[in-house]
Design an enzyme around this catalytic site. Structure first.
Site, PDB file in Angstrom:
ATOM      1  N   ASN A  10       0.871  -1.180   0.000  1.00 15.32           N
ATOM      2  CA  ASN A  10       0.000   0.000   0.000  1.00 15.32           C
ATOM      3  C   ASN A  10       0.908   1.230   0.000  1.00 15.32           C
ATOM      4  OD1 ASN A  10      -1.747   2.080   0.585  1.00 15.32           O
ATOM      5  ND2 ASN A  10      -2.276   1.366   2.642  1.00 15.32           N
ATOM      6  N   LYS A  12       0.126   4.285  -0.237  1.00 14.31           N
ATOM      7  CA  LYS A  12      -0.501   5.460   0.405  1.00 14.31           C
ATOM      8  C   LYS A  12      -0.305   6.720  -0.450  1.00 14.31           C
ATOM      9  CE  LYS A  12      -0.014   3.254   4.822  1.00 14.31           C
ATOM     10  NZ  LYS A  12       0.064   3.375   6.264  1.00 14.31           N
ATOM     11  N   HIS A  95      -9.417   0.755   5.392  1.00 14.82           N
ATOM     12  CA  HIS A  95      -8.081   0.945   5.980  1.00 14.82           C
ATOM     13  C   HIS A  95      -8.207   1.827   7.222  1.00 14.82           C
ATOM     14  CE1 HIS A  95      -3.961   2.286   6.533  1.00 14.82           C
ATOM     15  NE2 HIS A  95      -3.621   1.175   5.906  1.00 14.82           N
ATOM     16  N   GLU A  97      -6.613   4.259   8.258  1.00 15.60           N
ATOM     17  CA  GLU A  97      -6.530   5.706   8.027  1.00 15.60           C
ATOM     18  C   GLU A  97      -7.865   6.239   7.497  1.00 15.60           C
ATOM     19  OE1 GLU A  97      -2.936   5.451   5.729  1.00 15.60           O
ATOM     20  OE2 GLU A  97      -1.934   4.800   7.559  1.00 15.60           O
ATOM     21  N   GLU A 167      -5.186  -5.463  10.679  1.00 19.26           N
ATOM     22  CA  GLU A 167      -4.171  -4.435  10.900  1.00 19.26           C
ATOM     23  C   GLU A 167      -4.441  -3.742  12.233  1.00 19.26           C
ATOM     24  OE1 GLU A 167      -2.361  -3.166   6.928  1.00 19.26           O
ATOM     25  OE2 GLU A 167      -4.080  -1.894   7.272  1.00 19.26           O
ATOM     26  N   GLY A 173       2.484   1.864  10.883  1.00 18.29           N
ATOM     27  CA  GLY A 173       3.372   3.009  10.725  1.00 18.29           C
ATOM     28  C   GLY A 173       4.086   3.400  12.008  1.00 18.29           C
ATOM     29  N   SER A 213       3.552  -2.587  10.352  1.00 13.64           N
ATOM     30  CA  SER A 213       5.009  -2.587  10.487  1.00 13.64           C
ATOM     31  C   SER A 213       5.649  -3.918  10.093  1.00 13.64           C
ATOM     32  CB  SER A 213       5.427  -2.163  11.895  1.00 13.64           C
ATOM     33  OG  SER A 213       4.949  -0.852  12.168  1.00 13.64           O
TER      34      SER A 213
HETATM   35  C1  PEP Z   1      -0.722  -0.172   6.133  1.00  9.10           C
HETATM   36  O1  PEP Z   1      -0.825   0.995   5.886  1.00  9.10           O
HETATM   37  O2  PEP Z   1      -1.576  -0.945   5.684  1.00  9.10           O
HETATM   38  C2  PEP Z   1       0.402  -0.617   6.946  1.00  9.10           C
HETATM   39  C3  PEP Z   1       0.356  -1.805   7.461  1.00  9.10           C
HETATM   40  O3  PEP Z   1       1.422   0.271   7.147  1.00  9.10           O
HETATM   41  P1  PEP Z   1       2.900  -0.042   7.788  1.00  9.10           P
HETATM   42  O4  PEP Z   1       3.382  -1.303   7.141  1.00  9.10           O
HETATM   43  O5  PEP Z   1       3.719   1.139   7.446  1.00  9.10           O
HETATM   44  O6  PEP Z   1       2.697  -0.216   9.248  1.00  9.10           O
END
Ligand code: PEP
Length: 250
Positions: A10, A12, A95, A97, A167, A173, A213
């Protein structure tokens, strides 16, 4: 177990078209012999350029969101019809966000899921609890509710177009990863929720990615767990140096 690993990046709100094209070209070349399923989800502005690069390869083209309506007076939104026109195959919905920064609720997400499936897209439905919810012992309750509401009105047949991404919001992040054991426990729980809704076979088949992460250093350990079928990768998907080792894990 019969499920294929599915590794998705992703991107973003990162990368210009030129940067996205360069990364996509490098991934096409470095993942061409990869054994798993792959996807990249660039920003809307780079979908056409990246789509041209990944077309006919083992990397699917994903979008990070879509509007809840097919078309109309929705300034700033992007429709499933427009995404289809660009060759998008998969849409990431729900997601964290979108849920927590842009305040999308389960009802809106469900509307988008239904619309995306109606138009033949694969959907990656993201679920996950906030830190305070985990600390209050509510992680399962939150994931169950988001799963049930996100899949409301989805038939057993349509479920084959759904991938779930667990997630935990506190791991996205932040550099904090759920332990493989904690992640696997929620994945197993979500599989039980799916079994209650759609039966045991459907629960065995559904792909549940972990996100939060994921890095080259922890990918293999996470994916060694029985119920973790891949990864949705944010930060580490922006560079070949970090995404390729995750994608090629064995
Ligand atoms: C994501 O945005 O779906 C995600 C898991 O981000 P990150 O890997 O940076 O934690």
């Amino acid at each position: 177990m019969g499920r294929n690993y599915y590794i998705a990046g992703n991107w973003k709100m990162h990368k210009t078209r030129a940067e996205a094209t360069e990364l996509a070209k490098a991934l096409v070349s470095q993942l061409k012999d990869g054994k798993h399923q792959y996807l990249v989800a660039p920003s809307f502005t780079s979908l056409e350029a990246v789509g041209a690069v990944v077309k006919g390869t083992n990397i699917r083209l994903g979008a990070q969101n879509c509007a809840a309506e097919e078309q109309g007076a929705h300034t700033g939104e992007v429709s499933v019809l427009q995404l289809k026109d660009l060759g998008v195959q998969t849409i990431i919905l729900g997601h964290s966000e979108r849920r927590h920064v842009y305040k999308e609720d389960d009802q809106l997400i469900s509307k988008k899921v239904k619309l995306a499936l109606k138009h033949g897209f694969e959907v990656i439905l993201c679920i996950g609890e906030l830190l305070e919810e985990r600390e209050a012992g509510r992680a399962e309750e939150v994931c169950e509710s988001q799963t049930i509401k996100g899949l409301e009105g989805i038939s057993a047949q349509e479920l084959s177009g759904i991938v779930i991404a667990y997630e935990p919001v506190w791991a996205i992040g932040t550099g904090k990863t759920a332990t493989p054991e904690d992640a696997d426990a929620i994945h197993a729980f979500v599989r039980k929720v799916i079994a209650k809704l759609y039966g045991k076979d459907a629960a065995e088949k559904i792909i549940i990615q972990y996100g939060g992460s994921v890095k080259p250093e922890n990918a293999a350990q996470l994916m060694a767990k029985e119920n973790i079928d891949g990864a949705l990768v944010g930060g580490a998907s922006l560079k070949t140096e970090t995404f390729v080792p995750i994608a090629l894990f064995s």
